[in-house]
Structures are given as C-alpha cells and as structure tokens.
Design a protein around this motif. Structure first.
Motif, short mmCIF file in Angstrom:
data_model
loop_
_atom_site.label_atom_id
_atom_site.label_comp_id
_atom_site.label_asym_id
_atom_site.label_seq_id
_atom_site.Cartn_x
_atom_site.Cartn_y
_atom_site.Cartn_z
N TRP A 137 -8.29 27.13 12.85
CA TRP A 137 -7.69 27.83 13.99
C TRP A 137 -8.77 28.33 14.95
N SER A 141 -7.75 25.86 17.87
CA SER A 141 -6.44 26.33 18.33
C SER A 141 -6.52 26.82 19.77
N ARG A 143 -4.18 28.85 20.89
CA ARG A 143 -3.42 30.09 20.86
C ARG A 143 -4.36 31.24 20.50
N ARG A 146 -4.07 33.13 17.09
CA ARG A 146 -4.61 32.46 15.92
C ARG A 146 -6.12 32.64 15.82
N ARG A 147 -6.80 32.50 16.94
CA ARG A 147 -8.25 32.67 16.93
C ARG A 147 -8.62 34.12 16.61
#
Length: 223
Positions: A137, A141, A143, A146-147
């Motif tokens: 992630w 990712s 998003r 998520r990070r």
C-alpha cells in the motif's frame, strides 16, 4: 483461389514469455522464505553482538515486521493481487522465525521450550500478511488513507517497543531510540507534509494499542 491455412502457433517471443513468468512465480516464494531465514539468523547473531540493552532490539517485533513491510514494497510493482503479497509477507516472517530459533537450537545453547517459537510462528502468520500488505500500500496505492495507515502502523510497532522499554523494562535510552524510529519512519517515507502529519497521528494512536496487544499476550503466556 484457396486461402492459406491459419497458423495458431504463438510467436517464439510469446512462447518464451510464459515459462519465464511461471518461473518468476515459482521462485518468489522460495526467495521470500530464504530471505526470512537469513534475516532470522542475522537477528539472532545481532542479539549476541550488540551491547545490552540494545541487543533486545535485534529480535523485536518492530524490527521483524520491517522484513514483511519491505517484502510487500518490493513485490508491489510485480505482484498483481494482494493475496500474493500477503502470502509473501507471511513466508518471509515464518522463515525469519524458523531461522532465528533454528540458529538458537543448532548454533547456540538451544531454543528451550517450544512455547515461544510457536507463539511467534502464529504471530508471523498474522503480522506477515498485514505488514506485507502495508508495504505494498505504501509503495503503490493511490489512496492516501492506505499509505497513511501503512506508515502509521509500522511506526506504531516501534512506538510500542518504546513503551515497553520505558514502562516495563525501565530502559530510557532504548525507549528514546524506539520513539525516534517511530517518528522518523513516517517523516521520511511519506510523500507530502500532510501525509507526514497524518501518519504521525496514526502512529501515536497505534503505539499503545500494539503495546497492549503484543505485550499483553506475551505477559499472559509468560505467566
């Protein structure tokens, strides 16, 4: 006028690509497990090389989970699904536990009771997929949550180590070092200042949760 028969045989280039892909798929689990074994032996050796109380950091849950995180981050551009990355993280962590306790049994005075190795194996089956996914992630990712969650969770593990060193063991220097690592990870790995701030916030919240969960379980087993 008759048409030429169609040739359904794939071009040589395509015929060579498929076995190569299958070979990479077969080699990756082996590499993950082998890397985990080597890392497990290394952490066991570092526990003897480093001075006390710093030697305890070599086999801490935070340091061990970094391997799964890195595994997920490395495989993120290559693996197509989260399941493969989660499985790779689990293999790396299981290999680490086997390598650590295997060296303790064969290269030192023995690993003692099987209780702790089995507990850490069970923990590896949980933390490996979680932090393998977290590494992926963080790497790929799009998003932000998520990070941020990935970096906050990783930092939270080191925060829990700091709480354990401070509240349980009374090692102020080690607690400060763990707290510094917990803060440095989000600050250096996040992409923007907003993500840095959010990741630090998640780390602060995750640290006591991880401390209560991990060390609460270990205390119950030790009792």
């Amino acid at each position: 006028m008759t048409s030429q028969p169609s040739n359904t045989t794939p071009p040589p280039a395509l015929a060579l690509e498929r076995p190569a892909h299958r070979n990479r798929t077969a080699v990756t689990p082996f590499l993950c497990a082998a890397t985990g074994l080597a890392f497990g032996v290394l952490t066991n050796l570092l526990q003897g090389w480093l001075p006390w109380p710093w030697s305890q950091l070599a086999n801490s849950g935070g340091v061990w989970s970094v391997l799964a995180f890195v595994t997920g981050a490395v495989l993120a551009p290559r693996a197509s699904g989260v399941r493969r990355i989660a499985a790779a993280g689990a293999l790396a962590e299981i290999g680490l536990v086997v390598g650590y306790y295997g060296y303790a049994e064969l290269g030192r005075d023995g690993m003692g009771s099987l209780v702790l190795p089995l507990v850490w194996l069970a923990t590896a089956c949980v933390s490996g997929p979680l932090f393998g996914t977290a590494g992926a992630w963080w790497r790929r990712s799009d998003r932000i949550w998520r990070r941020v969650g990935a970096l906050g969770a990783l930092g939270g593990l080191f925060g829990s180590e700091g709480l354990h060193s401070w509240l349980t063991l009374g090692y102020a220097d080690q607690a400060i070092a763990c707290a510094a690592i917990a803060c440095v990870l989000p600050l250096t790995l996040a992409r923007t200042w907003r993500e840095r701030g959010l990741s630090l916030g998640v780390m602060v919240l995750a640290s006591p949760v991880a401390y209560a969960a991990v060390y609460g379980l270990l205390d119950q087993i030790s009792a």
